[in-house]
Design a protein around this motif. Structure first.
Motif, PDB file in Angstrom:
ATOM      1  N   ARG A  57       0.831  -1.215   0.000  1.00 48.69           N
ATOM      2  CA  ARG A  57       0.000   0.000   0.000  1.00 48.69           C
ATOM      3  C   ARG A  57       0.864   1.263   0.000  1.00 48.69           C
ATOM      4  O   ARG A  57       0.555   2.239  -0.682  1.00 48.69           O
ATOM      5  CB  ARG A  57      -0.928  -0.018   1.225  1.00 48.69           C
ATOM      6  CG  ARG A  57      -1.671   1.287   1.499  1.00 48.69           C
ATOM      7  CD  ARG A  57      -2.658   1.626   0.402  1.00 48.69           C
ATOM      8  NE  ARG A  57      -3.336   2.894   0.681  1.00 48.69           N
ATOM      9  CZ  ARG A  57      -2.870   4.086   0.320  1.00 48.69           C
ATOM     10  NH1 ARG A  57      -1.727   4.184  -0.336  1.00 48.69           N
ATOM     11  NH2 ARG A  57      -3.549   5.177   0.590  1.00 48.69           N
ATOM     12  N   PHE A  58       1.942   1.245   0.791  1.00 46.97           N
ATOM     13  CA  PHE A  58       2.832   2.399   0.887  1.00 46.97           C
ATOM     14  C   PHE A  58       4.265   1.960   0.600  1.00 46.97           C
ATOM     15  O   PHE A  58       4.741   0.966   1.168  1.00 46.97           O
ATOM     16  CB  PHE A  58       2.782   3.029   2.283  1.00 46.97           C
ATOM     17  CG  PHE A  58       1.431   3.546   2.689  1.00 46.97           C
ATOM     18  CD1 PHE A  58       0.977   4.781   2.252  1.00 46.97           C
ATOM     19  CD2 PHE A  58       0.613   2.796   3.519  1.00 46.97           C
ATOM     20  CE1 PHE A  58      -0.267   5.256   2.629  1.00 46.97           C
ATOM     21  CE2 PHE A  58      -0.632   3.259   3.905  1.00 46.97           C
ATOM     22  CZ  PHE A  58      -1.078   4.491   3.456  1.00 46.97           C
ATOM     23  N   LEU A  59       4.946   2.697  -0.245  1.00 51.74           N
ATOM     24  CA  LEU A  59       6.354   2.447  -0.543  1.00 51.74           C
ATOM     25  C   LEU A  59       7.138   3.698  -0.183  1.00 51.74           C
ATOM     26  O   LEU A  59       6.953   4.762  -0.788  1.00 51.74           O
ATOM     27  CB  LEU A  59       6.535   2.103  -2.023  1.00 51.74           C
ATOM     28  CG  LEU A  59       7.965   1.884  -2.528  1.00 51.74           C
ATOM     29  CD1 LEU A  59       8.637   0.730  -1.795  1.00 51.74           C
ATOM     30  CD2 LEU A  59       7.963   1.634  -4.039  1.00 51.74           C
ATOM     31  N   VAL A  60       7.987   3.593   0.831  1.00 56.92           N
ATOM     32  CA  VAL A  60       8.780   4.725   1.307  1.00 56.92           C
ATOM     33  C   VAL A  60      10.206   4.569   0.795  1.00 56.92           C
ATOM     34  O   VAL A  60      10.848   3.536   1.023  1.00 56.92           O
ATOM     35  CB  VAL A  60       8.769   4.797   2.845  1.00 56.92           C
ATOM     36  CG1 VAL A  60       9.554   6.016   3.327  1.00 56.92           C
ATOM     37  CG2 VAL A  60       7.335   4.856   3.368  1.00 56.92           C
ATOM     38  N   ILE A  61      10.706   5.575   0.120  1.00 60.70           N
ATOM     39  CA  ILE A  61      12.026   5.522  -0.494  1.00 60.70           C
ATOM     40  C   ILE A  61      12.903   6.641   0.057  1.00 60.70           C
ATOM     41  O   ILE A  61      12.538   7.825  -0.007  1.00 60.70           O
ATOM     42  CB  ILE A  61      11.934   5.661  -2.030  1.00 60.70           C
ATOM     43  CG1 ILE A  61      11.095   4.531  -2.626  1.00 60.70           C
ATOM     44  CG2 ILE A  61      13.321   5.708  -2.649  1.00 60.70           C
ATOM     45  CD1 ILE A  61      11.727   3.170  -2.516  1.00 60.70           C
ATOM     46  N   GLU A  62      14.045   6.268   0.595  1.00 62.37           N
ATOM     47  CA  GLU A  62      15.041   7.243   1.033  1.00 62.37           C
ATOM     48  C   GLU A  62      15.999   7.503  -0.130  1.00 62.37           C
ATOM     49  O   GLU A  62      16.470   6.563  -0.775  1.00 62.37           O
ATOM     50  CB  GLU A  62      15.803   6.692   2.244  1.00 62.37           C
ATOM     51  CG  GLU A  62      16.848   7.627   2.816  1.00 62.37           C
ATOM     52  CD  GLU A  62      17.548   7.031   4.019  1.00 62.37           C
ATOM     53  OE1 GLU A  62      18.718   7.400   4.269  1.00 62.37           O
ATOM     54  OE2 GLU A  62      16.942   6.185   4.716  1.00 62.37           O
ATOM     55  N   MET A  63      16.306   8.780  -0.398  1.00 67.00           N
ATOM     56  CA  MET A  63      17.116   9.132  -1.555  1.00 67.00           C
ATOM     57  C   MET A  63      18.339   9.934  -1.141  1.00 67.00           C
ATOM     58  O   MET A  63      18.227  11.060  -0.657  1.00 67.00           O
ATOM     59  CB  MET A  63      16.290   9.943  -2.560  1.00 67.00           C
ATOM     60  CG  MET A  63      15.098   9.195  -3.129  1.00 67.00           C
ATOM     61  SD  MET A  63      14.218  10.205  -4.345  1.00 67.00           S
ATOM     62  CE  MET A  63      12.928   9.047  -4.842  1.00 67.00           C
ATOM     63  N   GLY A  64      19.513   9.352  -1.350  1.00 67.57           N
ATOM     64  CA  GLY A  64      20.764  10.043  -1.101  1.00 67.57           C
ATOM     65  C   GLY A  64      21.430  10.407  -2.412  1.00 67.57           C
ATOM     66  O   GLY A  64      21.046   9.933  -3.485  1.00 67.57           O
ATOM     67  N   ALA A  65      22.452  11.242  -2.344  1.00 72.98           N
ATOM     68  CA  ALA A  65      23.140  11.675  -3.565  1.00 72.98           C
ATOM     69  C   ALA A  65      24.540  12.146  -3.223  1.00 72.98           C
ATOM     70  O   ALA A  65      24.812  12.596  -2.108  1.00 72.98           O
ATOM     71  CB  ALA A  65      22.371  12.807  -4.238  1.00 72.98           C
ATOM     72  N   THR A  66      25.430  12.023  -4.187  1.00 74.14           N
ATOM     73  CA  THR A  66      26.777  12.596  -4.063  1.00 74.14           C
ATOM     74  C   THR A  66      27.082  13.497  -5.259  1.00 74.14           C
ATOM     75  O   THR A  66      28.223  13.874  -5.471  1.00 74.14           O
ATOM     76  CB  THR A  66      27.846  11.488  -3.976  1.00 74.14           C
ATOM     77  OG1 THR A  66      27.717  10.603  -5.093  1.00 74.14           O
ATOM     78  CG2 THR A  66      27.694  10.692  -2.687  1.00 74.14           C
ATOM     79  N   GLY A  67      26.060  13.817  -6.041  1.00 69.59           N
ATOM     80  CA  GLY A  67      26.280  14.684  -7.177  1.00 69.59           C
ATOM     81  C   GLY A  67      24.991  15.075  -7.849  1.00 69.59           C
ATOM     82  O   GLY A  67      23.921  14.480  -7.616  1.00 69.59           O
ATOM     83  N   ILE A  68      25.062  16.104  -8.666  1.00 66.81           N
ATOM     84  CA  ILE A  68      23.898  16.576  -9.410  1.00 66.81           C
ATOM     85  C   ILE A  68      23.389  15.470 -10.331  1.00 66.81           C
ATOM     86  O   ILE A  68      24.158  14.770 -10.980  1.00 66.81           O
ATOM     87  CB  ILE A  68      24.277  17.830 -10.220  1.00 66.81           C
ATOM     88  CG1 ILE A  68      24.585  18.996  -9.262  1.00 66.81           C
ATOM     89  CG2 ILE A  68      23.160  18.231 -11.180  1.00 66.81           C
ATOM     90  CD1 ILE A  68      25.141  20.222  -9.961  1.00 66.81           C
ATOM     91  N   GLY A  69      22.076  15.317 -10.361  1.00 65.33           N
ATOM     92  CA  GLY A  69      21.438  14.322 -11.209  1.00 65.33           C
ATOM     93  C   GLY A  69      21.104  13.024 -10.510  1.00 65.33           C
ATOM     94  O   GLY A  69      20.289  12.240 -11.019  1.00 65.33           O
ATOM     95  N   HIS A  70      21.702  12.777  -9.324  1.00 64.99           N
ATOM     96  CA  HIS A  70      21.471  11.506  -8.640  1.00 64.99           C
ATOM     97  C   HIS A  70      20.035  11.373  -8.137  1.00 64.99           C
ATOM     98  O   HIS A  70      19.413  10.321  -8.267  1.00 64.99           O
ATOM     99  CB  HIS A  70      22.448  11.352  -7.472  1.00 64.99           C
ATOM    100  CG  HIS A  70      23.855  11.144  -7.917  1.00 64.99           C
ATOM    101  ND1 HIS A  70      24.887  10.927  -7.029  1.00 64.99           N
ATOM    102  CD2 HIS A  70      24.427  11.126  -9.142  1.00 64.99           C
ATOM    103  CE1 HIS A  70      26.022  10.773  -7.696  1.00 64.99           C
ATOM    104  NE2 HIS A  70      25.754  10.899  -8.974  1.00 64.99           N
ATOM    105  N   ILE A  71      19.494  12.437  -7.544  1.00 61.00           N
ATOM    106  CA  ILE A  71      18.121  12.382  -7.044  1.00 61.00           C
ATOM    107  C   ILE A  71      17.143  12.267  -8.211  1.00 61.00           C
ATOM    108  O   ILE A  71      16.153  11.534  -8.137  1.00 61.00           O
ATOM    109  CB  ILE A  71      17.791  13.614  -6.189  1.00 61.00           C
ATOM    110  CG1 ILE A  71      18.717  13.687  -4.966  1.00 61.00           C
ATOM    111  CG2 ILE A  71      16.327  13.584  -5.744  1.00 61.00           C
ATOM    112  CD1 ILE A  71      18.582  12.547  -4.003  1.00 61.00           C
TER     113      ILE A  71
END
Length: 496
Positions: free
Chosen positions: A167-181
């Motif tokens: 029902r719910f999908l929770v996603i954590e989003m990290g990045a080390t550069g532009i375009g990653h997110i």
């Protein structure tokens, strides 16, 4: 996991099947040691090892298919069943995107809701993810990342845990550069995007704080008109993202707000360090009291973010407050509090560190340490680039001004912190520098006394989280902190 045949996997990833097979993998893993019967093993190249070297071990444990970048044969020269692709990690992303698409399509056809929430920010992602998953779990089948699975490998692995009943999908989003997110958001297509803060973590890699803000804002840019952007109005760079999205904007703040925002009023941090406040939601209803079990006033931001995202997903106010008030920590080494039987208290917050989280942890140490001897055991904040010396110097100054009783600085990369503390306070024995974690361990074992409060804080690679775990054990016979306790103290399972 959504069912995909070997042929479908090859088609979706533009790969080549080495052996004709109709297998349907039941799980996806990137570590051969985690293979179970029916697994798809992803043989990706890592920093220290090449997954292709473990293909045989994966099949011995029950793998039925490999996603690989080259063909691998057994001892007799026969190729293992594999889908050979140019880039295994990008192939994982393609499979994850298809899984999300099928879940959403299937649930819509059955008249069932499906909500994807993406969370990003320089600090607090894992805490907010855990809190939100706790709220959602009471309302429906919820999938959220293990630990800090937040990159181009971790996000697909999280998606692969979901199925038609999610029902719910929770996603954590990290990045080390532009375009990653942007890449991650394009995979999962979130309905709700949460941006917590823009700090100086990884400033060296990004090329400056403004580039960090640009990257974090990619999440709200990815939302469509039916989505909701949940943004922190107390962070100027995040608040400015209001103009970067087509989605509805829902702000949250601990300052006086309009009736269209999510607000924390009457904020109080208890003597035990737990933040409490009245939660006001933009539904015209009465406020509800949140009595968090997390440690540190800085968690108000994370609590508000989770509340706002849950409200955007349709969760009632009272249910949000109950869930936030009932949750303690869910991920390790994030303001994890451990009480040793001899009266020493450990706060292990050394999963990661940046200037913002370091300042918040030290303020919490000072607040909790009234009437106690306090220790700050600090290591380097990595990936700060040219700002490293300046930021470590500022932390050393803060330690003195907060009247922390003892400072132990571990490792040469953090030496500027030690020097600034000496210069600010003209400290003698109150400030110590050790080259290694083992030296710090010996110092603490010899000098800790019952009643002391000890904070461990550093970037993950420094390893102070493991030092905190070692110190959490009963003291050795003969040390200054000796006690009659015979069993290991509770290691806890708290969060950022």
């Amino acid at each position: 996991m959504i069912s995909l045949t070997a042929a479908e996997i090859a088609d979706l990833t533009h790969g080549r099947l080495t052996v004709q097979t109709d297998v349907v993998p039941s799980s996806v893993v990137t570590d051969s040691r985690e293979v179970s019967p029916g697994s798809l093993y992803v043989a990706k190249r890592g920093e220290h090892a090449d997954g292709h070297d473990f293909v045989a071990a994966a099949f011995e444990r029950g793998a039925v298919l490999v996603l690989a970048e080259r063909e691998v044969a057994d001892a007799d020269g026969n190729p293992y069943p594999a889908v050979v692709v140019k880039d295994a990690v990008l192939a994982m992303g393609a499979l994850a995107a298809e899984c999300v698409r099928r879940i959403r399509s299937g649930r819509e056809q059955r008249g069932e809701d499906f909500t994807v929430v993406g969370i990003t920010g320089s600090a607090g992602k894992t805490t907010t993810k855990d809190l939100l998953a706790g709220i959602f779990s009471a309302a429906g089948n919820t999938i959220a990342p293990q630990g800090s699975y937040n990159g181009e490998v971790g996000v697909p692995l999280t998606v692969f845990s979901a199925d038609e009943d999610t029902r719910f999908l929770v996603i954590e989003m990290g990045a080390t550069g532009i375009g990653h997110i942007k890449y991650l958001a394009d995979l999962v297509k979130p309905d709700i995007g949460v941006v917590l803060m823009v700090g100086t973590a990884h400033a060296g890699e990004f090329g400056g704080v403004e580039n960090i803000a640009k990257t974090k804002g990619e999440l709200v840019e990815a939302l469509d008109e039916q989505g909701t952007a949940v943004i922190n109005l107390d962070d100027g760079r995040v608040a400015a993202m209001r103009t970067r999205t087509k989605a509805k904007v829902l702000g949250f703040t601990a300052a006086p707000a309009t009736t269209e925002e999510v607000e924390a009023r009457n904020v109080v941090v208890t003597d035990e360090g737990h933040p409490t406040f009245d939660l006001v939601l933009p539904d015209g209803g009465p406020s509800v009291r949140v009595r968090s079990r997390l440690i540190g006033g800085h968690h108000v931001t994370n609590l508000l973010a989770a509340a706002a995202a849950a409200f955007a997903a349709g969760i009632p106010a009272e249910d949000i407050a109950v869930a936030l008030s009932s949750q303690s920590a869910a991920s390790r080494w994030r303001m994890e509090r451990i009480e040793r039987e001899d009266g020493v208290t450990i706060i292990n917050d050394a999963f990661n560190a940046n200037p913002e989280s370091m300042r918040a942890a030290l303020r919490t140490l000072a607040d909790l340490g009234q009437g106690r001897r306090t220790w700050a055991v600090l290591g380097a904040m990595l990936e700060l680039g040219e700002d490293s010396i300046r930021e470590h110097t500022a932390v050393g100054t803060q330690v003195v001004r907060l009247n922390i009783s003892r400072l132990v600085v571990v490792g040469r990369e953090a030496r500027a912190l030690y020097v600034s503390a000496i210069q600010e306070g003209s400290w003698g024995d109150e400030c110590s520098f050790t080259e290694t974690v083992d030296e710090a361990y010996e110092l603490l074992q010899n000098e800790l006394r019952p009643g002391d409060l000890v904070l461990f804080k550093s970037s993950k690679a420094v390893g102070l989280r493991h030092l905190g775990d070692r110190i959490a054990l009963p003291p050795r016979a003969g040390s200054a902190g000796d006690s009659a306790a015979g069993d290991a103290a509770n290691e806890g399972n708290d969060l950022q």
